[in-house]
Write a protein that holds these residues in place. Structure first.
Motif, PDB file in Angstrom:
ATOM      1  N   GLU A  21      -3.147   7.945   6.143  1.00 23.95           N
ATOM      2  CA  GLU A  21      -3.765   7.105   5.116  1.00 23.95           C
ATOM      3  C   GLU A  21      -3.823   5.633   5.541  1.00 23.95           C
ATOM      4  OE1 GLU A  21      -5.019   9.616   1.957  1.00 23.95           O
ATOM      5  OE2 GLU A  21      -5.156   7.432   2.160  1.00 23.95           O
ATOM      6  N   LEU A  52       0.635   4.053  -2.905  1.00 23.41           N
ATOM      7  CA  LEU A  52       0.318   5.436  -2.564  1.00 23.41           C
ATOM      8  C   LEU A  52       1.344   6.395  -3.159  1.00 23.41           C
ATOM      9  CD1 LEU A  52      -0.854   5.236   1.164  1.00 23.41           C
ATOM     10  CD2 LEU A  52      -2.158   6.173  -0.753  1.00 23.41           C
ATOM     11  N   LEU A  56       1.240   9.774   5.182  1.00 21.32           N
ATOM     12  CA  LEU A  56       1.198   8.324   4.956  1.00 21.32           C
ATOM     13  C   LEU A  56       0.614   7.604   6.172  1.00 21.32           C
ATOM     14  CD1 LEU A  56       4.654   7.868   3.224  1.00 21.32           C
ATOM     15  CD2 LEU A  56       2.419   7.429   2.169  1.00 21.32           C
ATOM     16  N   SER A  64       0.828  -1.209   0.000  1.00 19.18           N
ATOM     17  CA  SER A  64       0.000   0.000   0.000  1.00 19.18           C
ATOM     18  C   SER A  64       0.860   1.256   0.000  1.00 19.18           C
ATOM     19  CB  SER A  64      -0.924   0.001   1.220  1.00 19.18           C
ATOM     20  OG  SER A  64      -1.826  -1.081   1.171  1.00 19.18           O
ATOM     21  N   ARG A 117       0.949   6.672  -6.900  1.00 20.14           N
ATOM     22  CA  ARG A 117      -0.249   7.382  -7.342  1.00 20.14           C
ATOM     23  C   ARG A 117      -0.190   8.864  -7.013  1.00 20.14           C
ATOM     24  NH1 ARG A 117      -3.647   4.367  -5.020  1.00 20.14           N
ATOM     25  NH2 ARG A 117      -4.306   5.630  -3.246  1.00 20.14           N
ATOM     26  N   ARG A 118       0.349   9.218  -5.843  1.00 19.70           N
ATOM     27  CA  ARG A 118       0.284  10.609  -5.387  1.00 19.70           C
ATOM     28  C   ARG A 118       1.612  11.335  -5.424  1.00 19.70           C
ATOM     29  NH1 ARG A 118      -3.750  10.355  -0.122  1.00 19.70           N
ATOM     30  NH2 ARG A 118      -5.332   8.990  -1.053  1.00 19.70           N
TER      31      ARG A 118
END
Length: 335
Positions: A27, A12, A24, A8, A15-16
């Motif tokens: 999230e 993340l 982080l 994950s 993607r970001r």
């Protein structure tokens, strides 16, 4: 699990882009200390993650880094690609989401698996639209706004108001507690509770839907497979217009008949043929199913069904009978 959290983290960052340890942590719902330990683990594993110092700093991946699902074997990759060919996602209005997800999965596959898995997937066809007799398999095209509203209520656990047209009835509004969605042979169903009783609604008969703000009265967890089996059993064993039929059928045509019936309640052998006690949805269903088997099956009871099939056969025979030859009754002609 830590392995899931590490994956994950990478997704993340891909993607970001750059993210702080605090962001982080929020999230992933862990502590900042845990994020820092995970970053060290990723770096030790060879993932090109780096830290930018300063007020606008954070963690990031090297721009050209691509994740690879290295734990995926050939059959697992094939299964993921095949999943994209099933119709369930399209039926529940998730077709575009499924297509997007499959592209991301394909992009993340190791290079060694892409060609072989894709080639193998092209050799498999799941749920074609036609069978070998060119009969079209049942499927439904459902309005996306209606399906989306139903799906929203199911996932959110809210009551659902639907404008539903039951068979041979005027459409009515009713409020239900949605349990889940089921797809069977290209047909979609909503499992729900209404007035404390289990209800099953065909999605294609929902003319409008509205997810309400009120929480649904339903258990927190549900076994949809078990719920479907229970409702299926009640439907098969219910009363109403269902028809019980006893037939004598050729052994090699047994499956053709059994698969069209709602239930088989008895079976015996005799005279080289099988004797079956079957339940059909209604009289029309029973007559249709037995007519398909022509002389390979004989209705033993009820008598009205024997009469109906005999009358139908007589009408067909009369239709295709050769024209009668003219009869000579006498002649006044003399040579």
């Amino acid at each position: 699990m830590r392995a899931d959290r590490l994956v994950s983290l990478v997704l993340l960052l891909r993607r970001r882009g750059q993210m702080t340890a605090d962001a982080l942590a929020r999230e992933l719902e862990v502590s900042t200390r845990t994020v820092l330990r995970d970053m060290e683990a990723l770096s030790a594993a060879g993932v090109p993650v780096y830290a930018e110092r300063g007020r606008r700093g954070g963690f990031a991946l090297l721009p050209d880094f691509r994740t690879a699902l290295t734990g995926l074997n050939h059959d697992e990759a094939l299964a993921l690609l095949i999943a994209g060919s099933r119709r369930g996602a399209q039926l529940f209005g998730l077709g575009s989401a499924l297509a997007s997800a499959m592209l991301k999965v394909f992009d993340a596959l190791p290079e060694s698996l892409r060609g072989t898995a894709t080639g193998a997937a092209q050799r498999l066809l799941i749920d074609p639209e036609l069978d070998l007799l060119a009969r079209r398999v049942d499927s439904e095209e459902l309005p996306e706004p209606i399906v989306a509203e139903i799906r929203r209520a199911v996932f959110a656990g809210h009551k659902l108001r639907i404008h539903y047209a039951a068979v041979d009835q005027t459409a009515k509004w009713r409020t239900v507690d949605p349990i889940g969605l089921v797809t069977v042979r290209g047909l979609g169903y909503l499992l729900a509770v209404r007035g404390g009783a289990d209800r099953t609604y065909r999605l294609s008969r929902v003319l409008a839907a509205e997810a309400l703000d009120e929480p649904a009265q339903r258990p927190d967890a549900v076994d949809l497979d078990r719920a479907w089996q229970e409702r299926n059993t009640r439907f098969r064993n219910g009363g109403g217009d269902q028809v019980a039929v006893r037939v004598r059928v050729a052994p090699d045509r047994r499956e053709d008949l059994v698969t069209t019936a709602l239930a088989v309640r008895g079976e015996a052998e005799g005279d080289g043929r099988l004797r079956l006690d079957l339940v059909f949805q209604d009289a029309r269903h029973a007559e249709w199913a037995l007519w398909q088997l022509t002389t390979h099956a004989e209705v033993l009871s009820p008598e009205w069904l024997r009469t109906s099939l005999r009358d139908r056969a007589a009408a067909i025979a009369a239709l295709y009978a050769p024209p009668a030859s003219p009869q000579v009754t006498g002649s006044s002609w003399t040579p």
